[in-house]
Scaffold this active site. Structure first.
Site, PDB file in Angstrom:
ATOM      1  N   LYS A 107      10.195   6.306 -60.951  1.00  0.00           N
ATOM      2  CA  LYS A 107       8.943   6.058 -60.227  1.00  0.00           C
ATOM      3  C   LYS A 107       7.935   5.405 -61.165  1.00  0.00           C
ATOM      4  CE  LYS A 107       5.605   8.522 -57.269  1.00  0.00           C
ATOM      5  NZ  LYS A 107       5.166   9.835 -56.788  1.00  0.00           N
TER       6      LYS A 107
ATOM      7  N   SER B  19       4.897  10.121 -51.653  1.00  0.00           N
ATOM      8  CA  SER B  19       4.600   8.868 -52.323  1.00  0.00           C
ATOM      9  C   SER B  19       5.772   8.273 -53.105  1.00  0.00           C
ATOM     10  CB  SER B  19       3.426   9.065 -53.272  1.00  0.00           C
ATOM     11  OG  SER B  19       3.781   9.950 -54.324  1.00  0.00           O
TER      12      SER B  19
ATOM     13  N   SER C  42       5.612  14.817 -52.506  1.00  0.00           N
ATOM     14  CA  SER C  42       6.042  13.430 -52.721  1.00  0.00           C
ATOM     15  C   SER C  42       7.473  13.224 -53.165  1.00  0.00           C
ATOM     16  CB  SER C  42       5.117  12.749 -53.731  1.00  0.00           C
ATOM     17  OG  SER C  42       3.966  12.324 -53.070  1.00  0.00           O
TER      18      SER C  42
END
Ligand code: GLN
Length: 468
Positions: free
Chosen positions: A54, A129, A153
């Protein structure tokens, strides 16, 4: 590694999981493993296995944007502790995955760069997210990936994309080198297609780190060694507040999964987490307060873009900042997106003199009650179990106009971060897609929540479900 880059080449223009590819780094890492193999040396479980990171997490020498324009040009000068550990374990890093800006969102639509499409149905969001990390694994553009989870997330996108995602206990994994969103809630965790793969990545990244004062002392466990497939006699508590409002196919799939756990030897009880009803409200005070403080450092001086350098980006000369204050303000005005600004304003308000006691302090007290709910539940049961989400992957644009609707996607995941307990999301079924005739299905995730530091417990439960 090369095969994975070929898949990325073929698919990622549609999926949009990656923001940056790290081909040179990947090649270097893969060559090291090849050398070891050539010399006949033993290699570990993760060696040579390609994954995605990420963009919230720093990789030395690689652009790290957190999905924000303000960090468009930021090259991380060091490796996050999790990256250091993955490199030591021989893992290969393919690239940086798309995400909501500064991890604020539930659909990856707040990324300043691109949409990420759900590989199960490209007209739908991958969740967020950590949407890029979940989509990369679901689309076979990576074997494993790392995400961050502050309110859901990792688990919510895992649920939406039909993969496995784990948020470790607060303190299990070092956050050093992960860009902070809300420091009392953030954790880094893995995604993969199987529970076992998630366990293997967790073993590599877990452990105490002196660079993160909140990381806890923990023995170096090999979580994959705890996957016995035996769950006889384990007691699962289903919170009545969570299932009360479920309906339709998600409820049916959830109930079926409960029956499956029973048939595998587990006992199931109804429990109550009475303070969960306040979790979303508490989260949006504590998280925004911490966000307003953590993001103050992005002011155009130390990191990423600064407004007075923007002549080349099309900003007219007379619009450039004229002094230091204007430089701070313009950098943030241009560099940060609407959702991030909304949260900074809410948090600044909640922390301001005169409101602190009414909002922030009160929220901290209710947070303690939410944690106590779990403590009490764990006197009677070994695990708490509910769906990860009250819904399946939704269409692009469905919730962008109404922040509250978007926030409600995390209604089942947020208490977990407030309490600091570990939780895993794993696929438990598919709902039929509307349309006539119904075309395929959309994944539903089950969420198993464990006692503090009982990652091995939830992993074994989910693994046993998965293999049967
Ligand atoms: N979707 C939640 C939010 O927008 C959770 C985000 C996260 O876990 N980083 O805050």
């Amino acid at each position: 590694m090369q095969q994975y880059f070929e898949v990325i080449e073929k698919k990622d223009s549609e999926i949009g999981a990656y923001l940056t590819l790290t081909k040179k780094l990947a090649l270097k890492q893969a060559e090291l493993v090849d050398e070891k193999i050539a010399k006949g040396q033993a290699i570990g479980l993760l060696e040579g296995i390609p994954g995605a990171i990420k963009d919230m997490i720093c990789v030395e020498g690689v652009r790290t944007t957190a999905g924000s324009k303000i960090l468009d040009s930021y090259i991380a000068p060091f490796d996050a502790t999790v990256i250091k550990k993955l490199k030591e374990n021989g893992a290969v890093i393919l690239g940086k995955a798309n995400q909501d800006e500064f991890a604020m969102g539930s659909s990856t639509e707040t990324s300043a760069y691109q949409l990420t499409r759900n590989p199960v149905d490209v007209s739908r969001v991958p969740g967020g997210s950590s949407g890029g990390s979940a989509a990369a694994v679901a689309a076979d553009e990576a074997v494993w990936s790392l995400g961050t989870d502050t309110g859901g997330s990792i688990r919510q996108p895992a649920s939406f994309c039909g993969v496995v995602g784990l948020k470790p206990t607060y303190g299990r994994v070092s956050r050093y080198g992960a860009i902070a969103m809300a420091s009392s809630l953030d954790q880094i965790g893995p995604f993969a297609k199987t529970v076992e793969d998630v366990a293997i990545v967790l073993s590599a990244i877990a452990g105490q780190d002196l660079m993160d004062a909140t990381s806890a002392k923990s023995s170096d466990k090999k979580f994959e060694d705890y996957l016995t497939g035996d769950i006889a006699g384990k007691v699962i508590g289903v919170p009545k507040e969570y299932v009360e409002n479920l309906e339709g196919e998600i409820l049916e799939i959830f109930e079926k999964s409960v029956e499956k756990f029973k048939s595998l030897g587990a006992k199931v009880e109804s429990i109550s987490l009475p303070n969960s009803q306040y979790a979303l409200a508490v989260y949006y005070i504590i998280m925004t307060s911490e966000v307003s403080s953590n993001l103050a450092k992005f002011d155009g001086i130390k990191f990423g873009m600064r407004a007075d350098d923007m002549l080349d980006s099309g900003v007219a000369e007379n619009e450039l900042p004229k002094n230091l204050l204007e430089n701070y303000l313009d950098t943030r005005r241009i560099g940060l997106g609407d959702e991030v600004k909304r949260r900074i304003m809410l948090g600044t308000y909640a922390l301001s003199a005169g409101y602190y006691d009414a909002y922030y302090l009160k929220a901290q007290k209710v947070r303690a009650l939410i944690r106590k709910d779990f403590e009490q539940a764990y006197e009677k049961v070994d695990f708490v179990y509910c769906p990860t989400c009250p819904e399946v992957a939704f269409k692009f644009g469905e919730k962008t106009a109404d922040p509250l609707k978007m926030y409600l996607s995390d209604i089942f995941t947020i208490s977990v971060n407030l309490a600091g307990v570990p939780a895993i999301s794993f696929p438990i079924g598919m709902v039929t897609k509307e349309g006539n005739p119904p075309a395929g299905g959309l994944p539903v995730g089950g969420q198993l929540i464990g006692k503090w530091f009982d990652e091995e417990g939830i992993l074994n439960m989910a693994h046993t479900f998965e293999i049967n």
